[in-house]
Design a protein around this motif. Structure first.
Motif, mmCIF file in Angstrom:
data_model
loop_
_atom_site.group_PDB
_atom_site.id
_atom_site.type_symbol
_atom_site.label_atom_id
_atom_site.label_comp_id
_atom_site.label_asym_id
_atom_site.label_seq_id
_atom_site.Cartn_x
_atom_site.Cartn_y
_atom_site.Cartn_z
ATOM 1 N N ILE A 29 0.839 -1.207 0.000
ATOM 2 C CA ILE A 29 0.000 0.000 0.000
ATOM 3 C C ILE A 29 0.872 1.255 0.000
ATOM 4 N N ARG A 30 1.888 1.259 0.857
ATOM 5 C CA ARG A 30 2.783 2.431 0.921
ATOM 6 C C ARG A 30 3.436 2.678 -0.433
ATOM 7 N N ASP A 31 3.966 1.615 -1.032
ATOM 8 C CA ASP A 31 4.655 1.764 -2.318
ATOM 9 C C ASP A 31 3.720 2.293 -3.397
ATOM 10 N N ASN A 32 2.477 1.795 -3.420
ATOM 11 C CA ASN A 32 1.533 2.215 -4.451
ATOM 12 C C ASN A 32 0.980 3.618 -4.220
ATOM 13 N N LEU A 33 1.147 4.137 -3.010
ATOM 14 C CA LEU A 33 0.669 5.495 -2.722
ATOM 15 C C LEU A 33 1.783 6.537 -2.805
ATOM 16 N N TYR A 34 2.981 6.109 -3.211
ATOM 17 C CA TYR A 34 4.076 7.065 -3.330
ATOM 18 C C TYR A 34 3.803 8.103 -4.419
ATOM 19 N N GLY A 35 2.731 7.903 -5.178
ATOM 20 C CA GLY A 35 2.350 8.916 -6.153
ATOM 21 C C GLY A 35 1.849 10.184 -5.502
ATOM 22 N N CYS A 36 1.479 10.101 -4.224
ATOM 23 C CA CYS A 36 0.973 11.305 -3.540
ATOM 24 C C CYS A 36 1.910 11.797 -2.442
ATOM 25 N N PHE A 37 2.986 11.084 -2.174
ATOM 26 C CA PHE A 37 3.962 11.576 -1.193
ATOM 27 C C PHE A 37 5.320 10.910 -1.435
ATOM 28 N N VAL A 38 6.364 11.577 -0.967
ATOM 29 C CA VAL A 38 7.730 11.042 -1.074
ATOM 30 C C VAL A 38 8.379 10.988 0.305
ATOM 31 N N PHE A 39 8.275 12.102 1.033
ATOM 32 C CA PHE A 39 8.895 12.196 2.354
ATOM 33 C C PHE A 39 7.916 11.749 3.443
ATOM 34 N N TYR A 40 8.441 11.167 4.499
ATOM 35 C CA TYR A 40 7.607 10.743 5.627
ATOM 36 C C TYR A 40 8.424 10.757 6.905
ATOM 37 N N ASP A 41 7.738 10.765 8.049
ATOM 38 C CA ASP A 41 8.460 10.827 9.320
ATOM 39 C C ASP A 41 9.111 9.483 9.638
ATOM 40 N N PRO A 42 10.139 9.459 10.504
ATOM 41 C CA PRO A 42 10.902 8.239 10.790
ATOM 42 C C PRO A 42 10.068 7.085 11.339
ATOM 43 N N GLU A 43 8.953 7.384 12.004
ATOM 44 C CA GLU A 43 8.144 6.332 12.615
ATOM 45 C C GLU A 43 6.979 5.889 11.739
ATOM 46 N N MET A 44 6.875 6.453 10.535
ATOM 47 C CA MET A 44 5.692 6.183 9.711
ATOM 48 C C MET A 44 5.490 4.708 9.404
ATOM 49 N N ILE A 45 6.543 4.016 9.029
ATOM 50 C CA ILE A 45 6.396 2.611 8.629
ATOM 51 C C ILE A 45 5.826 1.779 9.774
ATOM 52 N N ASN A 46 6.360 1.951 10.972
ATOM 53 C CA ASN A 46 5.834 1.211 12.127
ATOM 54 C C ASN A 46 4.421 1.651 12.465
ATOM 55 N N ARG A 47 4.155 2.958 12.359
ATOM 56 C CA ARG A 47 2.802 3.461 12.643
ATOM 57 C C ARG A 47 1.783 2.872 11.682
ATOM 58 N N PHE A 48 2.189 2.702 10.426
ATOM 59 C CA PHE A 48 1.266 2.186 9.426
ATOM 60 C C PHE A 48 1.093 0.666 9.532
ATOM 61 N N ASN A 49 2.172 -0.026 9.860
ATOM 62 C CA ASN A 49 2.088 -1.485 9.996
ATOM 63 C C ASN A 49 1.078 -1.889 11.071
ATOM 64 N N THR A 50 1.001 -1.096 12.146
ATOM 65 C CA THR A 50 0.146 -1.457 13.288
ATOM 66 C C THR A 50 -1.328 -1.586 12.923
ATOM 67 N N PRO A 51 -1.979 -0.577 12.308
ATOM 68 C CA PRO A 51 -3.399 -0.747 11.981
ATOM 69 C C PRO A 51 -3.647 -1.819 10.929
ATOM 70 N N VAL A 52 -2.720 -1.970 9.977
ATOM 71 C CA VAL A 52 -2.894 -3.021 8.961
ATOM 72 C C VAL A 52 -2.869 -4.397 9.627
ATOM 73 N N MET A 53 -1.940 -4.574 10.556
ATOM 74 C CA MET A 53 -1.838 -5.847 11.260
ATOM 75 C C MET A 53 -3.059 -6.099 12.140
ATOM 76 N N ASP A 54 -3.572 -5.049 12.759
ATOM 77 C CA ASP A 54 -4.776 -5.187 13.589
ATOM 78 C C ASP A 54 -5.951 -5.682 12.746
ATOM 79 N N VAL A 55 -6.101 -5.124 11.547
ATOM 80 C CA VAL A 55 -7.196 -5.532 10.665
ATOM 81 C C VAL A 55 -7.029 -6.988 10.228
#
Length: 323
Positions: free
Chosen positions: A57-83
């Protein structure tokens, strides 16, 4: 295998480990290899698929962003894993998804240091009906609803769609962007982007703002590691069965990701059952209040102060406290 060095044995011989400690020969038994139970194997498999899906999902959405904060990957993994954990049936070893299973991704901010809700003060609306997904960006009053950072003279709204056919492990991405928006403009007309979403597909919509300074024909990008407003507008599943033959002319735009194939409950027993279809009428899209509450929940998780959340969403402190 063991070797002799300085009259001491170092290494493993049978079940015994030989090593040196303070110039003395020490022998100890090898630790037992941990035995993985069926439950731990299942958990590891779901964890792996969750991480892979989050990355896709992150890779396919790089069309709308390039830069992100250092904790973004872990922050995003958490809700996906919960689902994924919530939708996984341990008995059948399969997943059951519904239209709004991934709704907790709505409002996810890719850069906690520059929130989209603090730059864009209108709420994009997403509608999925009859296999057609539409993103509607309302009319924007530049002076009050689109905040320009210092030095920026122009802006482009970038939109990215991520589509993932769960059962076949196939995905594709579609990127769009608005016309150039000048800081000197008064009103920007409402804009819509639409794409076809096959049945049995997870669709994630991302939106980001790209600012730049325009002078003498030269564009200088303003966005950087600490300033990149971008977020997920919606994550919806189009119920049904994902069939490659239904992709038509777009089939060549889809890629296979075998490790992301998911066993959907009911698929083996009867072809065509697919992801769970709602027996009642399709749910209405979230209201403006529901959208604000969802955004507030995500901002609250980021540790943003209640005062700032209230200023960004228009909610009261009490409403935010009760989330």
């Amino acid at each position: 295998m063991a070797i002799v060095k300085n009259n001491h044995i170092s290494g493993t011989i049978g079940p015994i480990v030989h090593k040196t400690w303070r110039n003395k020969q020490v022998l100890q038994s090898q630790p037992d290899k941990p035995k993985q139970t069926e439950a731990t194997k299942q958990s590891a498999d779901v964890f792996g698929k969750s991480s892979s899906l989050a990355c896709l999902i992150r890779d396919n959405l790089y069309g709308c962003f390039v830069f992100y904060d250092p904790e973004m990957i872990n922050r995003f993994n958490t809700p996906v894993m919960d689902v994924m954990n919530h939708c996984f049936d341990k008995e059948t070893k399969s997943f059951t998804f519904e239209r709004d299973s991934f709704v907790r991704l709505n409002g996810f901010e890719f850069n906690a240091q520059s929130l989209l809700v603090n730059s864009l003060f209108v709420h994009p609306l997403v509608n999925l009906e009859n296999n057609k997904l539409t993103l509607h960006i309302p009319e924007i009053d530049i002076q009050t609803q689109l905040k320009f950072p210092v030095g920026a003279t122009h802006c482009i709204i970038k939109v990215a769609f991520c589509l993932y056919g769960m059962e076949e492990g196939m995905d594709t991405a579609v990127n769009h962007k608005t016309q150039e928006i000048s800081k000197a403009q008064g009103i920007v007309s409402a804009t819509e982007f639409s794409i076809t979403v096959p049945e049995g597909t997870l669709a994630v919509v991302g939106l980001g703002l790209q600012y730049y300074s325009k002078s003498e024909g030269m564009n200088t990008l303003i966005n950087n590691k600490t300033f990149e407003p971008a977020a997920i507008c919606a994550a919806l599943i189009n119920p049904g069965t994902f069939l490659k033959e239904n992709l038509g002319e777009d089939a060549e735009k889809w890629q296979h990701k075998d490790k992301l194939k998911l066993k959907i409950k009911g698929q083996k027993a009867k072809k065509g059952t697919g992801l769970k279809k709602q027996t009642a009428k399709i749910e209405k899209e979230p209201t403006a209040l529901e959208t604000k509450l969802n955004i507030a929940r995500n901002l609250k998780k980021l540790g943003i102060s209640f005062t700032d959340i209230a200023a960004s969403t228009g909610l009261t402190i009490k409403e935010i406290e009760n989330l």
